[in-house]
Design a protein around this motif. Structure first.
Motif, PDB file in Angstrom:
ATOM      1  N   PRO A  53      10.112   8.865  -1.151  1.00  0.00           N
ATOM      2  CA  PRO A  53      11.393   8.314  -1.621  1.00  0.00           C
ATOM      3  C   PRO A  53      12.448   9.392  -1.832  1.00  0.00           C
ATOM      4  CG  PRO A  53       9.722   8.224  -3.355  1.00  0.00           C
ATOM      5  CD  PRO A  53       9.026   8.680  -2.107  1.00  0.00           C
ATOM      6  N   LYS A  54      11.972  10.659  -1.912  1.00  0.00           N
ATOM      7  CA  LYS A  54      12.950  11.754  -2.014  1.00  0.00           C
ATOM      8  C   LYS A  54      13.632  11.961  -0.665  1.00  0.00           C
ATOM      9  CE  LYS A  54      10.706  14.281  -5.709  1.00  0.00           C
ATOM     10  NZ  LYS A  54       9.505  15.082  -5.871  1.00  0.00           N
ATOM     11  N   TRP A  55      12.892  11.719   0.394  1.00  0.00           N
ATOM     12  CA  TRP A  55      13.449  11.911   1.746  1.00  0.00           C
ATOM     13  C   TRP A  55      14.276  10.697   2.166  1.00  0.00           C
ATOM     14  CZ3 TRP A  55      11.990  15.719   5.787  1.00  0.00           C
ATOM     15  CH2 TRP A  55      11.328  16.835   5.238  1.00  0.00           C
ATOM     16  N   VAL A  56      13.752   9.516   1.911  1.00  0.00           N
ATOM     17  CA  VAL A  56      14.458   8.291   2.326  1.00  0.00           C
ATOM     18  C   VAL A  56      14.457   7.297   1.154  1.00  0.00           C
ATOM     19  CG1 VAL A  56      14.629   6.482   4.098  1.00  0.00           C
ATOM     20  CG2 VAL A  56      13.652   8.685   4.717  1.00  0.00           C
ATOM     21  N   PRO A  57      15.413   7.466   0.238  1.00  0.00           N
ATOM     22  CA  PRO A  57      15.429   6.634  -0.983  1.00  0.00           C
ATOM     23  C   PRO A  57      15.504   5.133  -0.684  1.00  0.00           C
ATOM     24  CG  PRO A  57      17.081   8.405  -1.099  1.00  0.00           C
ATOM     25  CD  PRO A  57      16.498   8.468   0.275  1.00  0.00           C
ATOM     26  N   GLN A  58      16.169   4.776   0.406  1.00  0.00           N
ATOM     27  CA  GLN A  58      16.364   3.343   0.712  1.00  0.00           C
ATOM     28  C   GLN A  58      15.040   2.601   0.923  1.00  0.00           C
ATOM     29  OE1 GLN A  58      18.113   0.315   0.571  1.00  0.00           O
ATOM     30  NE2 GLN A  58      19.838   1.569   1.268  1.00  0.00           N
ATOM     31  N   MET A  59      13.980   3.303   1.272  1.00  0.00           N
ATOM     32  CA  MET A  59      12.702   2.643   1.543  1.00  0.00           C
ATOM     33  C   MET A  59      11.748   2.708   0.334  1.00  0.00           C
ATOM     34  SD  MET A  59      12.753   1.433   4.789  1.00  0.00           S
ATOM     35  CE  MET A  59      14.409   0.818   4.485  1.00  0.00           C
ATOM     36  N   ALA A  60      12.285   3.122  -0.821  1.00  0.00           N
ATOM     37  CA  ALA A  60      11.422   3.291  -2.002  1.00  0.00           C
ATOM     38  C   ALA A  60      10.832   1.969  -2.494  1.00  0.00           C
ATOM     39  CB  ALA A  60      12.225   3.961  -3.126  1.00  0.00           C
ATOM     40  N   ASP A  61      11.458   0.859  -2.116  1.00  0.00           N
ATOM     41  CA  ASP A  61      10.975  -0.460  -2.573  1.00  0.00           C
ATOM     42  C   ASP A  61       9.980  -1.072  -1.576  1.00  0.00           C
ATOM     43  OD1 ASP A  61      12.647  -0.996  -0.472  1.00  0.00           O
ATOM     44  OD2 ASP A  61      14.027  -2.292  -1.571  1.00  0.00           O
ATOM     45  N   ASN A  62       9.333  -0.195  -0.769  1.00  0.00           N
ATOM     46  CA  ASN A  62       8.459  -0.682   0.307  1.00  0.00           C
ATOM     47  C   ASN A  62       7.436  -1.737  -0.145  1.00  0.00           C
ATOM     48  OD1 ASN A  62       6.952   1.259  -1.119  1.00  0.00           O
ATOM     49  ND2 ASN A  62       7.326   2.833   0.445  1.00  0.00           N
ATOM     50  N   ALA A  63       6.703  -1.439  -1.231  1.00  0.00           N
ATOM     51  CA  ALA A  63       5.639  -2.367  -1.656  1.00  0.00           C
ATOM     52  C   ALA A  63       6.244  -3.683  -2.145  1.00  0.00           C
ATOM     53  CB  ALA A  63       4.798  -1.725  -2.754  1.00  0.00           C
ATOM     54  N   GLU A  64       7.360  -3.588  -2.846  1.00  0.00           N
ATOM     55  CA  GLU A  64       8.018  -4.802  -3.368  1.00  0.00           C
ATOM     56  C   GLU A  64       8.478  -5.702  -2.208  1.00  0.00           C
ATOM     57  OE1 GLU A  64      11.417  -3.856  -5.808  1.00  0.00           O
ATOM     58  OE2 GLU A  64      11.869  -5.970  -6.174  1.00  0.00           O
ATOM     59  N   VAL A  65       9.023  -5.075  -1.182  1.00  0.00           N
ATOM     60  CA  VAL A  65       9.500  -5.861  -0.039  1.00  0.00           C
ATOM     61  C   VAL A  65       8.311  -6.527   0.658  1.00  0.00           C
ATOM     62  CG1 VAL A  65      10.650  -5.750   2.217  1.00  0.00           C
ATOM     63  CG2 VAL A  65      11.578  -4.469   0.270  1.00  0.00           C
TER      64      VAL A  65
END
Ligand code: HMG
Ligand code: MG
Length: 302
Positions: A53-65
């Motif tokens: 998530p430090k590299w690509v913050p936008q994908m930090a919600d991966n598990a939730e999505v």
């Protein structure tokens, strides 16, 4: 020249499309986008990535999505996993397929995943093993197959080399990615040819960004070789954070319009796809980056 009679599209909009958005896109919006894509008949959707998530913050919600999607049995939901840590994190989300992503350019490999091409293969090896142990298939991306933002033109032999390395570690499918959309038909065909020396047509796909407006032509050029699987992005969303200035993948709407006009089956409802593109473009407060979608929306208004 024998064109395929059917074409499989993987909509990578929720992942490749949204990963580069600066403002956070809520998980609920990403989930709704996936729902709209599946309603339009997409059978393959690249949902998110399990990266840092430090590299690509936008994908930090991966598990939730992944947890929020009302899944359909006939749809393949894939996620990106660059290393074992990513795969372990993705496992609970039960992806149908994972993607390891390497590059034909050393400099891009370093910038994108912080390691050399050779090291990336060693990182992917246990990921492929772990995925197969769970019955999950693996796609391998070969980024910068035509050109690199740091190294310039890339020789087809380098695509062949990475394809071979991926084959050796058991990657099931590969895709030739024109990350920065600099390719033109003959160059894309040469890159495809190099990949096809190691994978057959049923296990090779194209992933063309449209930065220079060539992606539709490149798609057709690949189809002339018999390639029948492509990654596309609804509303032409996207770009890679480590390929500055590169725009999104070829718009799914444009490819579906092309194929429909040529009598090639995709199973996708173009009107519903345009609605999905309008939904996400509306959220992002911009117009869909698709000529076909724009034309169809104008026609609806008239
Ligand atoms: P790294 O810094 O070398 O990793 O990053 P590390 O193993 O040294 O670990 C450093 C920190 O990252 C540690 O955290 C790890 O826990 C964490 P800390 O102790 O500092 O708090 N970490 C992770 N966190 C979450 N998920 C993980 C993970 N791995 C380590 N999986 C790494 C290596 C690959 C993780 C990093 O470089 C990365 O996340 N890169 C992502 C790049 C990316 O997502 N790019 C866009 C997608 S690729 C693309 O768009 C191209 C494509 O569309 C095809 C095309 O068009 O070409 C596919
Ligand atoms: Mg891409």
């Amino acid at each position: 020249m024998t064109l395929p009679t059917k074409v499989k599209l993987v909509d990578v909009g929720p992942r490749d499309g949204l990963q580069n958005e600066k403002e956070p896109v809520p998980a609920a919006v990403k989930i709704e986008l996936v729902h709209r894509l599946q309603a339009a008949g997409l059978k393959n959707i690249e949902v998110t990535s399990f990266v840092s998530p430090k590299w690509v913050p936008q994908m930090a919600d991966n598990a939730e999505v992944m947890a929020g999607i009302a899944r359909q049995n006939d749809i393949c939901y894939s996620v990106l996993t660059p290393n074992l840590q990513g795969f372990e994190a993705a496992k609970a989300s039960k992806p149908d397929q994972i993607v390891v992503f390497g590059a034909a350019s050393e400099a891009f490999s370093q910038r994108n995943i912080n390691c050399s091409i050779a090291d990336s293969i060693e990182r992917f090896r246990p990921v492929v093993e772990a995925a197969h142990a769970q019955g999950i298939s693996v796609r391998g991306a070969i980024s910068c197959s035509v050109g690199c933002p740091y190294e310039g033109e890339i020789a087809p032999e380098r695509v062949g080399l990475v394809a071979k390395l991926m084959k050796d570690i058991g990657v099931d499918h590969i895709y030739v990615a024109d990350t920065i959309g600099v390719g033109t038909p003959r160059k894309v065909q040469a890159a495809m040819d190099a990949a096809l020396a190691h994978y057959d047509l049923d296990h090779t796909a194209g992933h063309f960004h449209d930065t220079y407006g060539q992606a539709l032509a490149n798609t057709l050029a690949a189809m002339e070789m018999g390639v029948w699987q492509f990654d596309t992005s609804v509303a032409g969303l996207g770009g890679c954070p480590y390929a500055k200035g590169a725009t999104g993948n070829v718009a799914s709407e444009d490819v579906v319009y092309l194929l429909r006009g040529m009598g090639i089956d995709t199973g996708i409802d173009l009107d519903a796809l345009v609605d999905a593109g309008q939904y996400i473009s509306g959220f992002l407060q911009r117009k869909p980056n698709s000529r076909a979608a724009t034309a169809l929306l104008n026609k609806r208004q008239a």
